[in-house]
Design a protein around this motif. Sequence first.
Motif, mmCIF file in Angstrom:
data_model
loop_
_atom_site.group_PDB
_atom_site.id
_atom_site.type_symbol
_atom_site.label_atom_id
_atom_site.label_comp_id
_atom_site.label_asym_id
_atom_site.label_seq_id
_atom_site.Cartn_x
_atom_site.Cartn_y
_atom_site.Cartn_z
ATOM 1 N N ALA B 74 -13.838 2.513 11.896
ATOM 2 C CA ALA B 74 -14.139 3.893 12.312
ATOM 3 C C ALA B 74 -14.023 4.015 13.833
ATOM 4 O O ALA B 74 -13.430 4.968 14.347
ATOM 5 C CB ALA B 74 -15.541 4.291 11.850
ATOM 6 N N GLY B 75 -14.587 3.046 14.543
ATOM 7 C CA GLY B 75 -14.555 3.099 16.000
ATOM 8 C C GLY B 75 -13.139 3.017 16.535
ATOM 9 O O GLY B 75 -12.751 3.778 17.434
ATOM 10 N N ALA B 76 -12.340 2.099 15.961
ATOM 11 C CA ALA B 76 -10.950 1.973 16.410
ATOM 12 C C ALA B 76 -10.206 3.273 16.150
ATOM 13 O O ALA B 76 -9.397 3.722 16.964
ATOM 14 C CB ALA B 76 -10.275 0.804 15.695
ATOM 15 N N ALA B 77 -10.516 3.916 15.022
ATOM 16 C CA ALA B 77 -9.856 5.187 14.697
ATOM 17 C C ALA B 77 -10.291 6.278 15.668
ATOM 18 O O ALA B 77 -9.470 7.079 16.123
ATOM 19 C CB ALA B 77 -10.178 5.600 13.261
ATOM 20 N N ILE B 78 -11.604 6.306 15.998
ATOM 21 C CA ILE B 78 -12.092 7.335 16.925
ATOM 22 C C ILE B 78 -11.363 7.216 18.263
ATOM 23 O O ILE B 78 -10.928 8.210 18.843
ATOM 24 C CB ILE B 78 -13.613 7.208 17.136
ATOM 25 N N HIS B 79 -11.194 5.986 18.724
ATOM 26 C CA HIS B 79 -10.494 5.853 19.992
ATOM 27 C C HIS B 79 -9.006 6.130 19.843
ATOM 28 O O HIS B 79 -8.425 6.901 20.595
ATOM 29 C CB HIS B 79 -10.691 4.468 20.604
ATOM 30 N N GLY B 80 -8.382 5.485 18.834
ATOM 31 C CA GLY B 80 -6.928 5.586 18.678
ATOM 32 C C GLY B 80 -6.463 7.005 18.389
ATOM 33 O O GLY B 80 -5.435 7.447 18.901
ATOM 34 N N LEU B 81 -7.225 7.722 17.565
ATOM 35 C CA LEU B 81 -6.770 9.044 17.127
ATOM 36 C C LEU B 81 -7.301 10.169 18.004
ATOM 37 O O LEU B 81 -6.674 11.219 18.099
ATOM 38 C CB LEU B 81 -7.200 9.299 15.673
ATOM 39 N N LEU B 82 -8.484 9.977 18.605
ATOM 40 C CA LEU B 82 -9.100 11.102 19.313
ATOM 41 C C LEU B 82 -9.177 10.881 20.829
ATOM 42 O O LEU B 82 -8.514 11.566 21.596
ATOM 43 C CB LEU B 82 -10.506 11.369 18.756
ATOM 44 N N LEU B 83 -9.985 9.915 21.226
ATOM 45 C CA LEU B 83 -10.247 9.765 22.661
ATOM 46 C C LEU B 83 -8.977 9.503 23.452
ATOM 47 O O LEU B 83 -8.790 10.004 24.554
ATOM 48 C CB LEU B 83 -11.240 8.622 22.889
ATOM 49 N N ARG B 84 -8.073 8.704 22.872
ATOM 50 C CA ARG B 84 -6.848 8.341 23.582
ATOM 51 C C ARG B 84 -5.959 9.567 23.810
ATOM 52 O O ARG B 84 -5.133 9.596 24.714
ATOM 53 C CB ARG B 84 -6.102 7.307 22.746
ATOM 54 N N ARG B 85 -6.151 10.581 22.957
ATOM 55 C CA ARG B 85 -5.271 11.756 23.057
ATOM 56 C C ARG B 85 -5.858 12.869 23.898
ATOM 57 O O ARG B 85 -5.283 13.950 23.974
ATOM 58 C CB ARG B 85 -5.006 12.308 21.667
ATOM 59 N N LEU B 86 -7.018 12.654 24.465
ATOM 60 C CA LEU B 86 -7.590 13.686 25.331
ATOM 61 C C LEU B 86 -6.596 13.972 26.446
ATOM 62 O O LEU B 86 -6.254 13.076 27.204
ATOM 63 C CB LEU B 86 -8.910 13.201 25.935
ATOM 64 N N PRO B 87 -6.149 15.209 26.562
ATOM 65 C CA PRO B 87 -5.062 15.479 27.494
ATOM 66 C C PRO B 87 -5.477 15.419 28.955
ATOM 67 O O PRO B 87 -4.652 15.192 29.816
ATOM 68 C CB PRO B 87 -4.615 16.892 27.118
ATOM 69 N N GLY B 88 -6.710 15.597 29.251
ATOM 70 C CA GLY B 88 -7.077 15.579 30.663
ATOM 71 C C GLY B 88 -8.510 15.966 30.774
ATOM 72 O O GLY B 88 -9.274 15.850 29.823
ATOM 73 N N ILE B 185 -4.190 -2.632 28.217
ATOM 74 C CA ILE B 185 -5.435 -1.888 28.374
ATOM 75 C C ILE B 185 -5.740 -1.008 27.170
ATOM 76 O O ILE B 185 -6.873 -0.947 26.682
ATOM 77 C CB ILE B 185 -5.358 -0.979 29.630
ATOM 78 N N ASP B 186 -4.703 -0.346 26.682
ATOM 79 C CA ASP B 186 -4.883 0.579 25.584
ATOM 80 C C ASP B 186 -5.439 -0.139 24.358
ATOM 81 O O ASP B 186 -6.353 0.333 23.698
ATOM 82 C CB ASP B 186 -3.538 1.225 25.270
ATOM 83 N N ARG B 187 -4.861 -1.327 24.086
ATOM 84 C CA ARG B 187 -5.288 -2.102 22.921
ATOM 85 C C ARG B 187 -6.719 -2.599 23.128
ATOM 86 O O ARG B 187 -7.551 -2.531 22.214
ATOM 87 C CB ARG B 187 -4.325 -3.282 22.722
ATOM 88 N N VAL B 188 -7.012 -3.053 24.337
ATOM 89 C CA VAL B 188 -8.370 -3.536 24.629
ATOM 90 C C VAL B 188 -9.386 -2.423 24.439
ATOM 91 O O VAL B 188 -10.459 -2.620 23.878
ATOM 92 C CB VAL B 188 -8.448 -4.104 26.066
ATOM 93 N N LYS B 189 -9.025 -1.214 24.880
ATOM 94 C CA LYS B 189 -9.953 -0.092 24.735
ATOM 95 C C LYS B 189 -10.203 0.225 23.264
ATOM 96 O O LYS B 189 -11.348 0.446 22.860
ATOM 97 C CB LYS B 189 -9.406 1.139 25.456
ATOM 98 N N THR B 190 -9.131 0.260 22.479
ATOM 99 C CA THR B 190 -9.300 0.555 21.052
ATOM 100 C C THR B 190 -10.177 -0.519 20.401
ATOM 101 O O THR B 190 -11.100 -0.215 19.639
ATOM 102 C CB THR B 190 -7.931 0.623 20.354
ATOM 103 N N LEU B 191 -9.891 -1.793 20.730
ATOM 104 C CA LEU B 191 -10.686 -2.876 20.149
ATOM 105 C C LEU B 191 -12.136 -2.807 20.606
ATOM 106 O O LEU B 191 -13.056 -3.023 19.816
ATOM 107 C CB LEU B 191 -10.080 -4.232 20.530
ATOM 108 N N SER B 192 -12.352 -2.479 21.888
ATOM 109 C CA SER B 192 -13.727 -2.418 22.387
ATOM 110 C C SER B 192 -14.502 -1.298 21.717
ATOM 111 O O SER B 192 -15.672 -1.452 21.400
ATOM 112 C CB SER B 192 -13.778 -2.174 23.892
ATOM 113 N N PHE B 193 -13.842 -0.152 21.539
ATOM 114 C CA PHE B 193 -14.541 0.948 20.875
ATOM 115 C C PHE B 193 -14.893 0.537 19.457
ATOM 116 O O PHE B 193 -15.999 0.790 18.971
ATOM 117 C CB PHE B 193 -13.686 2.226 20.885
ATOM 118 N N GLY B 194 -13.930 -0.132 18.786
ATOM 119 C CA GLY B 194 -14.207 -0.633 17.438
ATOM 120 C C GLY B 194 -15.352 -1.620 17.457
ATOM 121 O O GLY B 194 -16.285 -1.543 16.637
ATOM 122 N N LEU B 195 -15.340 -2.534 18.413
ATOM 123 C CA LEU B 195 -16.390 -3.550 18.520
ATOM 124 C C LEU B 195 -17.747 -2.881 18.762
ATOM 125 O O LEU B 195 -18.750 -3.225 18.130
ATOM 126 C CB LEU B 195 -16.052 -4.500 19.662
ATOM 127 N N GLY B 196 -17.761 -1.911 19.686
ATOM 128 C CA GLY B 196 -19.013 -1.217 20.002
ATOM 129 C C GLY B 196 -19.602 -0.520 18.787
ATOM 130 O O GLY B 196 -20.804 -0.621 18.523
#
Lengths: 304, 288
Positions: B74-88, B185-196
């Motif tokens: 769920a966390g990896a999805a939240i980052h990969g699908l949502l947070l990463r796409r925040l336009p600004g 960095i992108d992969r680390v962020k997705t993994l960290s969000f998943g880990l968190g």
Amino acid sequence: MKRFVLAAALLALVVLVLAPLRLNGYFVNLIYITMVYVGLAYGWNIISGYAGYFSFGQITFFGVGAYATGFLMNGLHWYWMLAALVGGIVALLFAYPLGFVMLRLRGPFFAMGMFGMAQTVRVLITATPATGAGSGLYLPPGSDVTSVYYWTLAVVLGAIALTLWIDGSAFGLRLQALREDEQVAGTLAVNVTREKIVAFMMSALIAGLIGGGFIYFLNYIEPDAAFSSRLDLQSVVMTILGGVGTVWGPLIGGVVMTQIAEALWARYPQGYLIAFGGLLVALLILLPRGIVPAVMARFGTADE
Amino acid sequence: MHVVQIVVNGLLLGGVFALSALGFNIIFGVMRVVNLAHGDIVVLAAMTCAFAFGSLGLNPLLVLPVTVIAGFLAGAAIHGLLLRRLPGEIASAEASSLTLTFGLSFFLAGSGLAIFGGTFRSVPYLTGAFQVAGISVPQAKLLAFVAALVLALLLGLFLRFTVLGCAIRATSQHVEGALACGIDIDRVKTLSFGLGTAVAAAAGTLMSMIYNLSPQMGVEFTVNAFTVVVIGGLGNYAGCVLGAIVLGLADELTSYYVGANLSEAAPYVLFILVSLLRPSGLLGRKTT
């Protein structure tokens, strides 16, 4: 284009003023609730949109205004409009020391701190017998929807006028400067502490005046309704949908969203939370600047 | 009640708070995102565990791996699908991600209500208590405490000694520096969000053994974790444990001496006070 907008606004105003005389109670109530949300969104927009201090607890002042109004009516037997006016001023005065303390916090700390402030005031009121505790504060029986309607209309028009003034004034520019970079604004001789406290107090006044009308409308108020995080969520969603830090954003967003909010909240509380939470997420990704700036860009009529 | 008893209860509670706050802290440390949906993930995991125990009779420790994996995905999805796409950014720098997780929090709370209903649930597992020198130690609390410590220790070892853990720590220290070292960095962020969120789910599963929870209570655990992290210092993992013990003690002491009515506000008041007085945490370095 400009003349057309002006004519439409005047027509809308005439309809709003005449509505209680002609329309049946259901529509008057619906317009009233819409104005409550629009007013709250305008209040939120000043501190969070213009000054950039995202608050998840501006509802504190709505509740303070409502309770202050109730006390003045019950204890001193004031006419309700006078009580609500003073209730709004109480919210404004409460915002001064509160802003002095809370506005030291920034970003997520301020947002969450204000959320906590609303909850803390709610818990305190729930634990105090003199405020009616959890069962709520009751007014003397007898409410008059029409007078609350005009009161709230006046507050919303005042909030729009205030926002229009902020948008074109040096004060508004100073707020936007501190929103972009507080330190730089400080070095440019902007008294950041004073400016953001003034913006905070303006936000509080609007929310307090709306709250003062609301307790008279319901004839009572309970802590869970007066300090509801749902209303905070709604102000945020409506303003972001319309356009954060714009003059017309809270109006457009508020009018569009209230109909959906009211239909959902009464029948499907879970559905309401899913829909509004999900909508907020979707908006931030798909339309982060809101409707108003998007339309402005399409028709090439930028503010400046 | 004996003061020692209150302190013991506070310490046991602190263990689970520490685990929950670690999840929050990893996400903040790596991404500078304050995850306001944190508590809702905690509560959803707790509800899942209570449901599995109540309806299917599954042991909470068997449910733990399932909720942890689900939390990670769920966390990896939240980052990969949502947070990463925040336009600004809207209005100010952190406002965008903050508001997104604020919306997500209501979304998850609503989903929890739709799935599990509004009733309070808990896991009546190991309801007995050990008696040690006049002090009673509830078995469930002890188990949750030990499990939380083991998981926190595993997490610490992972961050310290594995390549991925190093990459996570490097990213939280300096994004450009990590990028220059060839870290994705992108992969680390997705993994960290998943880990968190996986850690949050683990904490929630353990909490179901000691708390009566309902899906609307997520925000309390968000404030809880936020407070612990502020006390310990944002991004400071060791400080987290200290902060959690402080909060666990404060929680037990206020509910005993102030009464349950007012103690509901204790986490909020503590959060505001700590943010105002020690913005860099009890152990934190002064940053400008």
